[in-house]
Write a protein that holds these residues in place. Structure first.
Motif, short mmCIF file in Angstrom:
data_model
loop_
_atom_site.label_atom_id
_atom_site.label_comp_id
_atom_site.label_asym_id
_atom_site.label_seq_id
_atom_site.Cartn_x
_atom_site.Cartn_y
_atom_site.Cartn_z
N ASP A 192 0.79 -1.33 -0.08
CA ASP A 192 0.12 -0.08 0.10
C ASP A 192 0.84 1.24 0.01
O ASP A 192 0.33 2.45 -0.09
CB ASP A 192 -0.99 0.15 1.27
N LYS A 193 2.28 1.26 0.30
CA LYS A 193 2.94 2.42 0.31
C LYS A 193 3.75 2.58 -0.96
O LYS A 193 4.45 3.40 -1.08
CB LYS A 193 4.01 2.36 1.48
N GLN A 235 -0.35 2.18 -5.52
CA GLN A 235 -1.33 3.21 -6.12
C GLN A 235 -0.72 3.04 -7.61
O GLN A 235 0.43 3.05 -7.70
CB GLN A 235 -0.84 4.45 -5.29
N LYS A 286 4.01 3.20 -4.88
CA LYS A 286 3.26 4.22 -6.02
C LYS A 286 4.05 3.53 -7.25
O LYS A 286 5.08 3.33 -7.45
CB LYS A 286 3.75 5.61 -5.83
N GLY A 301 -9.37 0.97 -12.13
CA GLY A 301 -9.22 0.81 -10.63
C GLY A 301 -9.26 -0.89 -10.12
O GLY A 301 -9.09 -1.08 -8.98
N GLU A 332 3.85 4.12 -11.76
CA GLU A 332 2.96 4.68 -12.94
C GLU A 332 3.55 3.76 -14.37
O GLU A 332 4.66 3.50 -14.14
CB GLU A 332 3.69 6.11 -13.24
N THR A 344 -1.02 4.51 -11.56
CA THR A 344 -1.65 5.71 -12.49
C THR A 344 -1.03 5.29 -13.90
O THR A 344 0.20 4.73 -13.94
CB THR A 344 -0.87 7.01 -12.13
#
Length: 134
Positions: free
Chosen positions: A18-19, A114, A21, A65, A23, A116
């Motif tokens: 969860d920490k 996360q 990130k 998502g 792309e 993106t």
């Protein structure tokens, strides 16, 4: 280790998905960061078809998502299911963080990190938001 077989981040004890990130861009570049640690992985360093598949799946998951395998009666069910499984394994290889990168609830997989999509044109984004295969 770009294009190598090992992890791209020096995963530390206590790290959690969860920490993280991440792309993904349309050409297959994956950028990840965890706190101050950063790394880039180019999926094109793998086989071309696999790179395209990983990129396509990550892009769709970033936009929607979530990921849901097609219904079992659809012809692409098995291919998509296998591709998603391979993607999960590849993420674990690149980022050996404990636990699974995706959380499954009633047949729907959501990234624990996360994610993106960057650099995709609006038309392509719209197509990806559609539930049907593009």
């Amino acid at each position: 280790s770009p294009g190598g077989k090992g992890p791209i981040l020096d995963v530390q004890p206590g790290w959690t998905w969860d920490k993280l990130k991440a792309e993904i861009d349309p050409v297959g570049k994956l950028r990840v960061s965890y706190g101050r640690d950063r790394a880039t992985h180019d999926f094109r360093k793998a086989s071309r078809s696999k790179a395209a598949r990983h990129t396509e799946l990550l892009a769709k998951i970033a936009v929607r998502g979530e990921w849901k395998n097609p219904p079992s009666h659809e012809e692409e069910h098995e291919a998509d299911r296998q591709a998603f499984k391979r993607l999960g394994r590849e993420l674990k290889r690149l980022l050996p963080i404990p636990g699974q990168p995706f959380e499954r609830r009633s047949g729907i997989y959501r990234p624990r990190f996360q994610l993106t999509l960057v650099g995709a044109d609006p038309e392509r984004l719209r197509a990806m938001r559609e539930r049907r295969r593009s």
